[in-house]
Scaffold this motif. Sequence first.
Motif, PDB file in Angstrom:
ATOM      1  N   ARG A  70      18.104  32.924   7.541  1.00  0.00           N
ATOM      2  CA  ARG A  70      18.475  32.228   8.769  1.00  0.00           C
ATOM      3  C   ARG A  70      17.332  31.297   9.202  1.00  0.00           C
ATOM      4  N   ALA A  71      17.678  30.077   9.542  1.00  0.00           N
ATOM      5  CA  ALA A  71      16.674  29.102   9.987  1.00  0.00           C
ATOM      6  C   ALA A  71      16.311  29.384  11.433  1.00  0.00           C
ATOM      7  N   HIS A  72      15.027  29.620  11.679  1.00  0.00           N
ATOM      8  CA  HIS A  72      14.552  29.901  13.037  1.00  0.00           C
ATOM      9  C   HIS A  72      14.232  28.569  13.727  1.00  0.00           C
ATOM     10  N   LYS A  73      14.851  28.316  14.826  1.00  0.00           N
ATOM     11  CA  LYS A  73      14.657  27.086  15.584  1.00  0.00           C
ATOM     12  C   LYS A  73      13.875  27.383  16.855  1.00  0.00           C
ATOM     13  N   GLU A  74      12.953  26.485  17.180  1.00  0.00           N
ATOM     14  CA  GLU A  74      12.182  26.664  18.398  1.00  0.00           C
ATOM     15  C   GLU A  74      13.021  26.277  19.610  1.00  0.00           C
ATOM     16  N   ARG A  75      12.707  26.941  20.714  1.00  0.00           N
ATOM     17  CA  ARG A  75      13.464  26.700  21.937  1.00  0.00           C
ATOM     18  C   ARG A  75      13.172  25.294  22.451  1.00  0.00           C
ATOM     19  N   SER A  76      14.195  24.603  22.854  1.00  0.00           N
ATOM     20  CA  SER A  76      14.060  23.248  23.376  1.00  0.00           C
ATOM     21  C   SER A  76      13.822  23.277  24.877  1.00  0.00           C
TER      22      SER A  76
ATOM     23  N   LYS B 135       4.853  23.179  22.482  1.00  0.00           N
ATOM     24  CA  LYS B 135       4.853  24.306  21.556  1.00  0.00           C
ATOM     25  C   LYS B 135       3.450  24.910  21.467  1.00  0.00           C
TER      26      LYS B 135
END
Length: 229
Positions: A11-17, A30
């Motif tokens: 699963r690709a972990h995406k940073e919170r926007s 970040k």
Amino acid sequence: MSSLRNAIPSRAHKERSQPSARKKFGLLEKHKDYVQRAKAFHKKEDTLRKLREKAANRNEDEFYFKMVRTKTVDGVHRPESEANKYTQEELMLMKTQDMAYILQKVQSERKKIERLTASLHSIDNPPANKHVFFAEDREEAKELQSRYSKSEIPLTIDNILTGIKRKTDRSYKELEARKDRLSQLEKIYMDMAMKKELQKNGRKRKLTEDEIVCPTSQPVYKWRAERKR
């Protein structure tokens, strides 16, 4: 089993926007951005701390070049103003040297104008150029007359005169440009001479238009007569 685990895509972990309520503040910072900002902040802090330490431990008697351009007023070092950098005699000497340079340029332009005017005068008033041919008899005289009455020589002379006219026009333009430059240099020299005279000691006043006999565009001053001792 390991091959099966590698075959399943992770699963690709995406940073919170940035939340929609905070869009006006730009991108969400970040962790790597915080680290870079913190390093720059601490680097500036260390630099300021070292400078404060140097200033606190500085030897007041140690020579530095700014000493020659400062003076002590009530125990505080203050830089000397540029106006007091030179004495009145030194300023007068520098102005005299500048005036000598401008005067040299004025004299040089006058000589060039005189030479150019003399050369143009000789071109505008050429000496009479007549060719005299001597013939043995009348038949040879008729042959010479018929030979030089053709249109070959006048055509060649016209070409020469055209070239001379172009050169003359260029010389006249150069003469006008040099006259304008001479007038500008003379005006600069007169302004510098006036400023030099105004710096001299003695009471003086500026004459009004009614007191000037020959009105000029330049201001006219009158010095009070003083008795020489």
